[in-house]
Motif scaffolding. Sequence first.
Motif, PDB file in Angstrom:
ATOM      1  N   THR A   1      41.299  39.934  45.252  1.00 20.65           N
ATOM      2  CA  THR A   1      40.155  39.385  44.512  1.00 20.65           C
ATOM      3  C   THR A   1      38.860  39.957  45.063  1.00 20.65           C
ATOM      4  N   THR A   2      37.975  40.368  44.164  1.00 21.95           N
ATOM      5  CA  THR A   2      36.640  40.817  44.559  1.00 21.95           C
ATOM      6  C   THR A   2      35.610  39.919  43.885  1.00 21.95           C
ATOM      7  N   TYR A   3      34.478  39.706  44.558  1.00 22.09           N
ATOM      8  CA  TYR A   3      33.484  38.725  44.099  1.00 22.09           C
ATOM      9  C   TYR A   3      32.124  39.389  43.868  1.00 22.09           C
ATOM     10  N   ASN A   4      31.356  38.747  43.011  1.00 19.01           N
ATOM     11  CA  ASN A   4      29.966  39.129  42.812  1.00 19.01           C
ATOM     12  C   ASN A   4      29.237  37.903  42.278  1.00 19.01           C
TER      13      ASN A   4
ATOM     14  N   SER B   1      39.634  31.843  43.445  1.00 18.14           N
ATOM     15  CA  SER B   1      40.346  33.116  43.258  1.00 18.14           C
ATOM     16  C   SER B   1      41.416  32.902  42.195  1.00 18.14           C
TER      17      SER B   1
ATOM     18  N   SER C   1      40.284  38.881  40.017  1.00 17.53           N
ATOM     19  CA  SER C   1      41.568  39.118  40.676  1.00 17.53           C
ATOM     20  C   SER C   1      42.261  40.249  39.937  1.00 17.53           C
TER      21      SER C   1
ATOM     22  N   HIS D   1      46.402  45.423  42.729  1.00 13.53           N
ATOM     23  CA  HIS D   1      45.980  46.602  43.487  1.00 13.53           C
ATOM     24  C   HIS D   1      46.966  47.768  43.326  1.00 13.53           C
TER      25      HIS D   1
ATOM     26  N   GLY E   1      40.110  49.563  44.458  1.00 17.00           N
ATOM     27  CA  GLY E   1      38.931  48.766  44.774  1.00 17.00           C
ATOM     28  C   GLY E   1      37.692  49.241  44.046  1.00 17.00           C
TER      29      GLY E   1
ATOM     30  N   VAL F   1      35.442  46.845  41.563  1.00 14.81           N
ATOM     31  CA  VAL F   1      34.027  46.578  41.827  1.00 14.81           C
ATOM     32  C   VAL F   1      33.164  47.085  40.676  1.00 14.81           C
TER      33      VAL F   1
END
Length: 521
Positions: free
Chosen positions: A319-322, A451, A489, A492, A497, A501
């Motif tokens: 999971t990547t966040y912003n 997430s 989420s 991968h 990545g 993003v």
Amino acid sequence: MATEIRVPTLGESVTEATVATWFKKPGDSVQVDEMLCELETDKVTVEVPSPAAGTLGEIVAKEGETVGVDALLATLNEGAAAKEAPKSEAKAESKADAPAKADPAPKGGSGGGQTVDVMVPTLGESVAEATVATWFKKAGDSVAQDEMLCELETDKVSVEVPAPASGVLQEILKNEGETVEAGGKLAVMTRGGEGQAHSVEEGAHETTQQDGGRGPVETGSGSGRDVEDAPSAKKLMAENNLSASDVTGTGRDGRIMKEDVQKALSSPKQADAPAPAQAPRAPVAAEDAAREERVKMTRLRQTIARRLKDAQNTAAMLTTYNEVDMTATMELRKEYKDLFEKKHGVKLGFMSFFTKACCHALKEVPEVNAEIDGTDVVYKNFVHMGVAVGTPNGLVVPVVRDADQMSFAAIEKKIAELGMRARDGKLSMAEMQGGTFTISNGGVYGSLMSSPILNPPQSGILGMHKIQERPMVVNGEIVIRPMMYLALSYDHRIVDGKGAVTFLVRVKEALEDPRRLLMDL
């Protein structure tokens, strides 16, 4: 009049199938919706029903042949069944069948008293059984044709069972809480009146049914197994030294299909092994046990639990966040919401903005909209947007198809419609299949950060959260802005990545300056 029997739509991205089994042969009488043949694709098994009553003419595509969508399978001579069936079948009828024939029309009546079976309808792709959730009628009640008799619950959707005719519900065979199989018998009803348009055979399903001249096939739940398994399944079982008892069939009447054998091969010890991975429950004090309540999980909740765990076990989930400043979107919505509702008849919410922003970002980062199939990556040149909806029974994900081609108004109307149907338990299987990407809005419940878990076989899911005013630094000054955390989420294995993003940044940019959506920037 001859009717052409053609290959139906086989499903998303499936263009051809193999003719597995013909249940009828040329000259056989068939009824409306009676199964004529079964087709096998690389994903599912498709049954081909008769579009009308009549006599099967020429079979064009034989068993084992490969056919494309809309290819001609056979011809059907309409209307012949009603005229010819009594002549051709009268001799074959045994004395044991005579009472069934005399049953529908007792002496001295007006033709009333015909017995009609209430059967379990088709439950959907790959769904073989259901639980009887609620009976709306009880034995002895009068019912009108198409009036709802009961509701079945599968692990995916709720299925309503309407009355096949007007009459009286005579006997309920499956009570609430019992498990039933597709094609099984739920109840028996008696219909009265003159309008007995159904054939005599309608009430004669209790024991056997004729299967394309191959002899009687058991339709009950006895231990005998006279169902013909799919040819590809038998071949695969022979190659791997499996017997029919080693495989659980999910086809019609328990018929073993190719995918059933493949499933058994992938987990050969599953049937013999105890339920894995669950630790035994810790001892509970007697005084606490007396105050506990034990409730069996619904099929929907069991499926949710299984799919979520499968997603964690299968995908390399990350999971990547912003965070996004919602000022511009909120101001645009406030400025046009009254005019929007007046013109389109639906409120302008945030979901259409997020759907549009995601569709815009998916064009730039297509791997987030793709899926893994074995060693292949399948890229989707369309966006079927799944929208997670919380219901009293659990989370479901209806799909807004071709969302990338829809306007703001069309998206809002479709999401409102699907949300209402989801909460009422009226979603069909088709409305929950085929999604390529999902949006989940935990913010409506007050979630500030989470997430989300992938919805397989999708490779991405966006989590929306609560809009909360926070101090932010803008041009060197501290200002109060309505901020929302975003979480993506992703799998991968297919999404790097950088792609994840980039996707999230493009969503952020589109929401902070909605004009970018109009300019395709």
